[in-house]
Design a protein around this motif. Structure first.
Motif, PDB file in Angstrom:
ATOM      1  N   PRO A  42       0.400  -1.273   0.115  1.00  0.00           N
ATOM      2  CA  PRO A  42      -0.027   0.034  -0.079  1.00  0.00           C
ATOM      3  C   PRO A  42       0.919   1.841   0.060  1.00  0.00           C
ATOM      4  O   PRO A  42       1.708   1.146   0.516  1.00  0.00           O
ATOM      5  CB  PRO A  42      -1.018  -0.491   1.382  1.00  0.00           C
ATOM      6  CG  PRO A  42      -1.038  -1.508   1.287  1.00  0.00           C
ATOM      7  CD  PRO A  42       0.651  -1.818   1.253  1.00  0.00           C
ATOM      8  N   GLU A  43       0.404   1.942  -0.535  1.00  0.00           N
ATOM      9  CA  GLU A  43       1.065   4.166  -0.998  1.00  0.00           C
ATOM     10  C   GLU A  43       0.971   4.673   0.708  1.00  0.00           C
ATOM     11  O   GLU A  43       2.450   4.894   0.858  1.00  0.00           O
ATOM     12  CB  GLU A  43       0.867   4.523  -1.680  1.00  0.00           C
ATOM     13  CG  GLU A  43       0.175   4.375  -2.952  1.00  0.00           C
ATOM     14  CD  GLU A  43       1.767   4.344  -3.505  1.00  0.00           C
ATOM     15  OE1 GLU A  43       2.558   4.982  -3.223  1.00  0.00           O
ATOM     16  OE2 GLU A  43       1.685   3.417  -4.414  1.00  0.00           O
ATOM     17  N   HIS A  44       0.776   3.853   1.786  1.00  0.00           N
ATOM     18  CA  HIS A  44       0.959   4.943   3.166  1.00  0.00           C
ATOM     19  C   HIS A  44       2.007   3.850   3.777  1.00  0.00           C
ATOM     20  O   HIS A  44       2.797   4.654   4.502  1.00  0.00           O
ATOM     21  CB  HIS A  44      -0.329   4.469   3.338  1.00  0.00           C
ATOM     22  CG  HIS A  44      -0.521   3.244   3.713  1.00  0.00           C
ATOM     23  ND1 HIS A  44      -1.737   3.064   3.336  1.00  0.00           N
ATOM     24  CD2 HIS A  44      -0.881   2.746   5.781  1.00  0.00           C
ATOM     25  CE1 HIS A  44      -2.548   1.406   4.132  1.00  0.00           C
ATOM     26  NE2 HIS A  44      -1.328   1.305   4.652  1.00  0.00           N
ATOM     27  N   LYS A  46       4.444   2.359   1.892  1.00  0.00           N
ATOM     28  CA  LYS A  46       5.879   2.683   0.816  1.00  0.00           C
ATOM     29  C   LYS A  46       6.356   4.003   1.655  1.00  0.00           C
ATOM     30  O   LYS A  46       7.209   5.096   2.044  1.00  0.00           O
ATOM     31  CB  LYS A  46       5.403   2.591  -0.363  1.00  0.00           C
ATOM     32  CG  LYS A  46       5.393   2.318  -1.340  1.00  0.00           C
ATOM     33  CD  LYS A  46       4.965   1.808  -2.167  1.00  0.00           C
ATOM     34  CE  LYS A  46       4.219   0.754  -3.406  1.00  0.00           C
ATOM     35  NZ  LYS A  46       4.361   0.734  -4.715  1.00  0.00           N
ATOM     36  N   GLU A  47       4.945   5.105   2.095  1.00  0.00           N
ATOM     37  CA  GLU A  47       5.544   6.382   2.775  1.00  0.00           C
ATOM     38  C   GLU A  47       6.152   6.191   3.501  1.00  0.00           C
ATOM     39  O   GLU A  47       6.855   7.348   4.185  1.00  0.00           O
ATOM     40  CB  GLU A  47       4.226   7.017   2.530  1.00  0.00           C
ATOM     41  CG  GLU A  47       4.541   8.785   2.576  1.00  0.00           C
ATOM     42  CD  GLU A  47       3.065   9.065   2.723  1.00  0.00           C
ATOM     43  OE1 GLU A  47       3.263  11.036   2.968  1.00  0.00           O
ATOM     44  OE2 GLU A  47       1.534   8.990   2.270  1.00  0.00           O
ATOM     45  N   SER A  50       9.812   5.539   3.718  1.00  0.00           N
ATOM     46  CA  SER A  50      11.230   6.274   2.872  1.00  0.00           C
ATOM     47  C   SER A  50      11.339   7.482   3.577  1.00  0.00           C
ATOM     48  O   SER A  50      11.877   8.274   3.680  1.00  0.00           O
ATOM     49  CB  SER A  50       9.590   6.885   1.380  1.00  0.00           C
ATOM     50  OG  SER A  50       8.635   7.969   1.794  1.00  0.00           O
ATOM     51  N   SER A 264       2.503  -6.179   6.775  1.00  0.00           N
ATOM     52  CA  SER A 264       1.442  -5.025   5.567  1.00  0.00           C
ATOM     53  C   SER A 264       1.416  -6.375   4.845  1.00  0.00           C
ATOM     54  O   SER A 264       0.503  -6.183   4.427  1.00  0.00           O
ATOM     55  CB  SER A 264       1.834  -3.485   5.012  1.00  0.00           C
ATOM     56  OG  SER A 264       1.060  -3.193   3.942  1.00  0.00           O
TER      57      SER A 264
END
Length: 287
Positions: A42-44, A46-47, A50, A264
């Protein structure tokens, strides 16, 4: 779980492999739920990765685990932090459409008794599962079936293989008010994490699940390494065991990142098939 010659241990000669071999699912009613293709991270998440390690004051301490049952969100819902004693804290949040807290309680009992069931959960990392203890199947509430039991599992976290003993404990032992955990509304899966082949524990986990519109929301927390490393009851931390303990006192950033990804991916994959496999199980029990 105390360490003694009578303490249950997984078979030391067990064979493990990723994926399913031909014929491994023959005759299993749940075979259709095996899907080795997993969704992207999920993008959240990945963020969160990072951003790197987060400030320790943003993290929930183990002594505050029970506050997860409060409304709203905490400062760190996704990501990780590293502490001066070598320990790490990991947090992930997973949206689970059509899932209920009761389904999650069922899963933590049902999956642990057979390797093939465990592999359904995370095809890219899960290798082996064996169960010891817990209540009999006749216990009405699924949560009571796994509390007090130990799940012996072999799995990868990132590229590191591990042989683990996950001992499930009462939510109340980590500060949750159990009368607030109606399984139709919320649950908290709580466990002590250690090794399956030596009497050493090195972490704690909580998966708090609450009902939201359209399904459930799982908020996972891990406290590992550093001060969370200790021998099991009746065991002295000397010799070879001390050397093993030293190896998990400082897990490092790479392992923390891998743990975020691992949690996740496995929980998002579980969310895809859990409503359907649970419903099929419940129907078969009622027939």
């Amino acid at each position: 779980m105390t360490d003694s010659t009578a303490e249950p241990r997984p078979d030391p000669t067990r064979q493990t492999h990723l994926g399913m071999r031909p014929g491994e699912l023959d005759g299993k009613w749940y075979a259709k739920y095996w899907n080795p293709v997993m969704a992207p991270l999920p993008e959240h998440v990945k963020e969160a990765i990072s951003l790197g390690p987060q400030a320790p004051p943003l993290c929930l301490g183990l002594d505050g685990a029970g506050t997860l049952d409060r409304a709203g969100y905490q400062d760190l819902e996704n990501g990780y932090s590293l502490f001066d004693d070598g320990s790490m804290h990991v947090a992930t949040a997973t949206h689970m459409p059509r899932v209920s807290p009761d389904m999650v309680d069922w899963w933590f009992w049902w999956h642990a008794t057979e390797t093939q069931r465990y592999k359904l959960w995370y095809p890219r990392a899960h290798l082996y599962a064996e169960w010891s203890g817990g209540a009999e199947e006749e216990v009405a509430r699924y949560r009571e079936r796994y509390i007090g039991g130990t799940s012996f599992v072999d799995e990868y976290v990132g590229n590191v293989p591990g042989r683990l003993a996950i001992r499930f404990v009462r939510p109340g032992s980590l500060g949750f008010s159990e009368d607030r955990l109606d399984p139709q509304q919320a649950t908290a899966v709580c466990a002590r994490v250690g090794f399956s082949d030596v009497p050493l524990d090195w972490g704690h986990l909580v998966h708090h699940v609450r009902l939201v519109d359209g399904g459930a929301e799982m908020r996972s927390r891990f406290w590992m390494g550093g001060s969370h490393v200790s021998p099991r009851e009746g065991v002295s931390l000397t010799g070879e065991l001390e050397r093993v303990a030293e190896g998990v006192r400082n897990l490092g950033e790479a392992q923390a990142r891998a743990m975020v990804v691992h949690c996740s991916q496995e929980m998002n994959h579980l969310a895809v098939f859990l409503p359907d496999i649970f419903d099929e199980f419940e129907r078969s029990e009622q027939e």
